[in-house]
Motif scaffolding. Structure first.
Motif, short mmCIF file in Angstrom:
data_model
loop_
_atom_site.label_atom_id
_atom_site.label_comp_id
_atom_site.label_asym_id
_atom_site.label_seq_id
_atom_site.Cartn_x
_atom_site.Cartn_y
_atom_site.Cartn_z
N LEU A 1 0.83 -1.20 0.00
CA LEU A 1 0.00 0.00 0.00
C LEU A 1 0.87 1.25 0.00
CD1 LEU A 1 -2.76 1.41 0.23
CD2 LEU A 1 -2.54 1.23 2.72
N TYR A 2 1.89 1.27 0.85
CA TYR A 2 2.75 2.45 0.92
C TYR A 2 3.35 2.79 -0.45
CZ TYR A 2 6.90 5.27 1.44
OH TYR A 2 7.85 6.24 1.26
N ASN A 3 3.74 1.79 -1.19
CA ASN A 3 4.42 2.02 -2.46
C ASN A 3 3.51 2.58 -3.55
OD1 ASN A 3 7.08 1.24 -1.80
ND2 ASN A 3 6.52 -0.92 -1.93
N CYS A 4 2.20 2.56 -3.31
CA CYS A 4 1.30 3.03 -4.38
C CYS A 4 0.15 3.90 -3.87
CB CYS A 4 0.75 1.84 -5.17
SG CYS A 4 -0.06 0.58 -4.19
N MET A 5 0.26 4.43 -2.65
CA MET A 5 -0.83 5.24 -2.11
C MET A 5 -0.59 6.74 -2.30
SD MET A 5 -0.28 5.72 1.97
CE MET A 5 -0.66 4.08 2.51
N LEU A 6 -1.69 7.46 -2.41
CA LEU A 6 -1.67 8.92 -2.42
C LEU A 6 -2.86 9.44 -1.60
CD1 LEU A 6 -0.88 9.81 -6.15
CD2 LEU A 6 0.63 10.17 -4.18
N SER A 7 -2.61 10.44 -0.78
CA SER A 7 -3.70 11.13 -0.07
C SER A 7 -4.14 12.32 -0.91
CB SER A 7 -3.23 11.61 1.31
OG SER A 7 -2.88 10.52 2.12
N VAL A 8 -5.44 12.42 -1.11
CA VAL A 8 -6.05 13.42 -1.98
C VAL A 8 -6.55 14.59 -1.11
CG1 VAL A 8 -7.90 13.79 -3.67
CG2 VAL A 8 -6.74 11.57 -3.54
N PRO A 9 -6.46 15.83 -1.58
CA PRO A 9 -6.94 16.96 -0.77
C PRO A 9 -8.36 16.75 -0.24
CG PRO A 9 -5.74 17.79 -2.65
CD PRO A 9 -5.84 16.30 -2.83
N LEU A 10 -8.52 17.00 1.05
CA LEU A 10 -9.84 16.85 1.70
C LEU A 10 -9.90 17.73 2.92
CD1 LEU A 10 -12.60 15.47 2.12
CD2 LEU A 10 -11.40 13.64 3.34
N PHE A 11 -10.72 18.78 2.86
CA PHE A 11 -10.99 19.63 4.02
C PHE A 11 -12.25 20.44 3.75
CE2 PHE A 11 -7.88 21.64 1.25
CZ PHE A 11 -8.31 22.96 1.11
N PRO A 12 -13.00 20.78 4.81
CA PRO A 12 -14.33 21.35 4.63
C PRO A 12 -14.37 22.64 3.81
CG PRO A 12 -14.06 20.61 6.88
CD PRO A 12 -12.72 20.49 6.23
N ALA A 13 -13.31 23.45 3.87
CA ALA A 13 -13.34 24.74 3.19
C ALA A 13 -13.07 24.63 1.69
CB ALA A 13 -12.32 25.69 3.82
N MET A 14 -12.83 23.42 1.20
CA MET A 14 -12.66 23.25 -0.24
C MET A 14 -13.91 23.71 -0.98
SD MET A 14 -10.83 19.50 -0.62
CE MET A 14 -10.78 19.59 -2.42
N SER A 15 -13.71 24.48 -2.04
CA SER A 15 -14.84 24.89 -2.87
C SER A 15 -15.14 23.78 -3.87
CB SER A 15 -14.50 26.18 -3.62
OG SER A 15 -13.48 25.93 -4.58
N ASN A 16 -16.29 23.89 -4.51
CA ASN A 16 -16.62 22.91 -5.55
C ASN A 16 -15.64 23.00 -6.72
OD1 ASN A 16 -18.77 21.90 -4.10
ND2 ASN A 16 -20.28 23.22 -5.09
N ASP A 17 -15.12 24.20 -6.95
CA ASP A 17 -14.10 24.35 -7.99
C ASP A 17 -12.81 23.61 -7.59
OD1 ASP A 17 -15.71 25.87 -9.63
OD2 ASP A 17 -14.91 27.80 -8.96
N ASP A 18 -12.47 23.67 -6.30
CA ASP A 18 -11.30 22.93 -5.82
C ASP A 18 -11.48 21.43 -6.05
OD1 ASP A 18 -10.06 25.26 -4.86
OD2 ASP A 18 -10.95 25.04 -2.87
N ILE A 19 -12.66 20.93 -5.71
CA ILE A 19 -12.94 19.50 -5.89
C ILE A 19 -12.84 19.12 -7.36
CG2 ILE A 19 -14.68 17.69 -5.57
CD1 ILE A 19 -15.87 19.48 -3.32
N ARG A 20 -13.39 19.96 -8.21
CA ARG A 20 -13.33 19.71 -9.66
C ARG A 20 -11.89 19.68 -10.13
NH1 ARG A 20 -14.62 24.79 -12.37
NH2 ARG A 20 -12.39 25.02 -11.93
N ASP A 21 -11.07 20.60 -9.61
CA ASP A 21 -9.67 20.64 -10.02
C ASP A 21 -8.93 19.36 -9.63
OD1 ASP A 21 -9.97 23.16 -11.11
OD2 ASP A 21 -9.14 24.21 -9.37
#
Length: 396
Positions: free
Chosen positions: A362-382
């Motif tokens: 898992l370590y060799n192929c994992m990525l954490s994706v941006p996630l926090f409440p203040a993200m805008s819908n545009d941020d999520i789309r990006d």
């Protein structure tokens, strides 16, 4: 489209972090009021914060600490960890989950994770239990609850203590009950990127009065004025005693004022995190080249992290290249975590690579994706567009 790292135009013009605290005017006012009050360090706001957390998770007691690591240290002390004891935990976690065992002279034992949900594997825990096993520290990784009933059944009839590391999981429910009052002790973290923040801070919740007393004393040098604990019952009003070796792990009142204010927004924090996760799930399910973390039906999860596993056999790049390409697109991916026993300090202690194959894979192929409440819908789309751009380009 050509990736930005190869000269193309980035998806975003400004960097998006993987996580960020949310502080509003109400939080600032709450802290300011305490700064003007008579109490700055552990006082009435700390007590109130403990009551708010205990009530929220359904525990009898809560003891706040300066940070989550200190809270775990206190929990291990309360559990009686000492040299010669073994404590089983997961390698896919922040080092504090096992460092807290080392602080007391105990030996961390690492059990592997499940391939699909990334949480600690109960069957592997069973294989690692010995006569020396004193406690188990399961981690609710990304916010998803471990199978608590399976763990409790595993240790039934023994004196093994369960200390649930729920640093990621405030608000998560296990079979309709919030984590925090379901095992011997539970730890939550209030670091800035967690579900709520006190700047730095942590807490232990428990239903055990003996643990509560030990935790309370431990965080304050193990010094007490409680006449019921004093050896000399005839001391004056000024009198106190140090009963054991404790630490100064006290939290401040202004931190707790921030925590109380943050708790008033917790329902919104949870709702927004779940909304973002649902959008991600729908989008990434259809992206060939990534694998989603499985969420078990028994866990009503509040995600602190959103982790994708790269399906590397389908890609003509490794995780490092994908990571760098996404950063160049101004998508703030991260990696959580390096297997604890891979760290140089643990290697010096005699731990070797290969202990937990699923965790290492898992370590060799994992990525954490941006996630926090203040993200805008545009941020999520990006974020979604950035992943589609990079994974599509590097797909075989």
């Amino acid at each position: 489209m050509l990736p930005a790292i190869l000269g193309g135009t980035p998806i975003r013009s400004n960097p998006l972090p993987y996580a960020k605290q949310y502080i509003d005017d109400n939080d600032c006012r709450a802290v300011s009021e305490v700064l003007k009050s008579d109490f700055l360090t552990t006082g009435p706001m700390a007590k109130k914060f403990e009551e708010v957390i205990a009530d929220y998770v359904g525990a009898k007691y809560a003891v706040a600490f300066a940070n989550g690591t200190a809270a775990l240290h206190g929990a291990c002390f309360a559990a009686g960890i000492q040299p010669g004891d073994e404590v089983i935990t997961t390698p896919i976690t922040f080092a504090a989950s096992s460092n807290c065992v080392l602080y007391l002279g105990g030996t961390p034992v690492f059990a592997d994770i499940n391939k699909d949900n990334f949480n600690i594997n109960i069957d592997d825990i069973a294989k690692k239990i010995t006569k020396k096993t004193k406690a188990i520290i399961p981690v609710d990784y990304t916010g998803q609850a471990v199978d608590i009933d399976a763990l409790k059944n595993l240790v039934k009839g023994t004196e093994i203590v369960i200390i649930e590391d729920s640093a990621h999981a405030l608000g998560t429910k296990y079979k309709e009950k919030r984590v925090g009052g379901l095992v011997d002790m539970t730890e939550f973290s209030f670091h800035p990127v967690k579900t709520i923040t006190t700047g730095e801070g942590g807490i232990i919740t428990t239903n055990n009065k003996e643990y509560y007393t030990k935790l309370t004393n431990f965080r304050s040098h193990f010094i007490t004025r409680d006449v019921n604990q004093l050896e000399n019952k005839d001391g004056g009003g000024w009198y106190y005693e140090q009963l054991d070796l404790g630490f100064n792990y006290r939290i401040t009142d202004f931190q707790c004022a921030l925590g109380i204010s943050q708790m008033k927004k917790l329902d919104w924090f949870i709702s927004r995190r779940k909304e973002i996760v649902n959008i991600y799930n729908e989008a990434f399910t259809n992206l060939d080249g990534v694998i989603l973390q499985k969420n078990e039906g028994f866990s009503d999860t509040v995600n602190h992290l959103y982790v994708l596993k790269l399906d590397l056999p389908k890609l003509k790049a490794d995780r490092k290249e994908i990571f760098q390409a996404l950063i160049a697109e101004n998508i703030g991916v991260h990696v959580h975590y390096i297997p604890v026993y891979w760290h140089p300090y643990y290697q010096k202690l005699g731990y070797e690579k290969g202990l937990c194959p699923n965790a290492e894979d898992l370590y060799n192929c994992m990525l954490s994706v941006p996630l926090f409440p203040a993200m805008s819908n545009d941020d999520i789309r990006d974020v979604i567009n950035g992943f589609y751009k990079i994974i599509s380009y590097y797909r075989k």
